[in-house]
Design a protein around this motif. Sequence first.
Motif, PDB file in Angstrom:
ATOM      1  N   VAL A  16       5.175  -0.033  -3.316  1.00  0.00           N
ATOM      2  CA  VAL A  16       6.337  -0.898  -3.090  1.00  0.00           C
ATOM      3  C   VAL A  16       7.495  -0.378  -3.934  1.00  0.00           C
TER       4      VAL A  16
ATOM      5  N   VAL B 235       6.904  -4.950   2.631  1.00  0.00           N
ATOM      6  CA  VAL B 235       7.727  -4.183   1.695  1.00  0.00           C
ATOM      7  C   VAL B 235       7.062  -2.859   1.318  1.00  0.00           C
ATOM      8  N   THR B 236       6.125  -2.406   2.121  1.00  0.00           N
ATOM      9  CA  THR B 236       5.415  -1.159   1.835  1.00  0.00           C
ATOM     10  C   THR B 236       6.303   0.051   2.069  1.00  0.00           C
TER      11      THR B 236
ATOM     12  N   CYS C 175       9.704  -5.502  -7.744  1.00  0.00           N
ATOM     13  CA  CYS C 175       8.480  -5.088  -7.041  1.00  0.00           C
ATOM     14  C   CYS C 175       7.254  -5.863  -7.500  1.00  0.00           C
TER      15      CYS C 175
ATOM     16  N   ARG D 169       5.205  -8.257  -5.243  1.00  0.00           N
ATOM     17  CA  ARG D 169       4.213  -7.811  -4.249  1.00  0.00           C
ATOM     18  C   ARG D 169       3.305  -6.709  -4.777  1.00  0.00           C
TER      19      ARG D 169
END
Length: 413
Positions: free
Chosen positions: A186, A253-254, A400, A403
């Motif tokens: 992320v 959000v990868t 970040c 996540r």
Amino acid sequence: MKKGKYRRLLKLCLVWLLVFFTTACIEEIDTTSFTYEKLLVVDANISDQAKAHEVRLFYTSPIDGDVDDTFNAATGATVWVEDNLGIRTYFTEQSSGNYLSSASFAGEAGKSYTLFITTREGKKYQSSVEKLVPAPEITEIYNRFAIESAGQKATSTPGVQFFIDVVDAQQSTQFYRYEWTDAHQVMVPFTKKYDAVFAGWAGYVISPFNEDVKECYRENSFDNLILANSASSSNGELREIPIRFSAASDFDVTTMYSIEITQRAVSAEAYSYYRKIKLFNESNGSLFDKQQGIIVGNISSIDTPDEQVLGYFEVSGASSKRIYIGPSELDEEVLEYVVRPCEKYSEMGFEGSLNTFYEAEDLPEDQRGAVIPIRELYELYDIEQGTGMKLLAHRLCSDCRKRGSLEKPEWWQ
């Protein structure tokens, strides 16, 4: 072995205790009437991969007892593995009930291995002789759109299913067990320089933020039994073996995704044992379902042959394959269900107070109901120098840690 397997074995142990009593389902359960027998549970495997292999020893607990593994650990045991040439490898207890070999230990294809255990009380146990056969290499890992059913519920989850193919399969075994680990990288597009914390009647307190939270990683690992066999294949090939399903929402959000799959070549007996556990867990819907009795592994008591011992000593050849892919490399149909908040929600600039922003007091009252839920998704990440304008972005796009974790996996390229 992973903790998910330990939990399944423990569940099996607890459910097995129910075969010793019967009761009507309309009556209140009286746990004092349960018959309890303290049984040793063994969770162990070795492979031809050079690493610290693990043997876990613990005891079953009463149905109303403490199921914590530490509390029920079989500590102080002497544990070793002996090959067919008489060479011993001893395992050292690193934590309660967890025994590790040296990091350089690796089994050898063609050799046979036996597990020996002497408990702190002097009771002796031994596994059957298990031969190590090599595992073929995984040819390909690929993904395809899939919808996972939620059982009897009306909902279902769209996502991506990862498969493997094994083209050059050897005939030393036809039975396989699989493990996987994966990680989402992320990387957020906005650099967080300020933090805002709600302080009740005082409103929001803004302070400088100096930590680097632009890059995180979110790791997962297998928590169920994944089995396959090539018995129906004339050439031993394995095709479209489903390994890992991941919801489309996991890729919101990868930036980059990686999955490693390990293929273990196991014996027919080990496959049968795992298959029974898998079927047992899938069919066991109620405490009062008809129980099939204990699932016997390959461990026995030397002193008391009639003593029941739970668990299995697995000896397997192993091969692993890892891939790295970007979200754009997922099946196109999967991408239709992936909501990318950093693309959907643009950054916002606001000159008033954060209280005013979140309460939408800058807008007519009749518009606030629709706007407030959207603004709640945003958080402050910077303040424009000179104008003092507050810059806000979706909360997943400036920190970040929302996540993932800041710790980067050692294996990440």
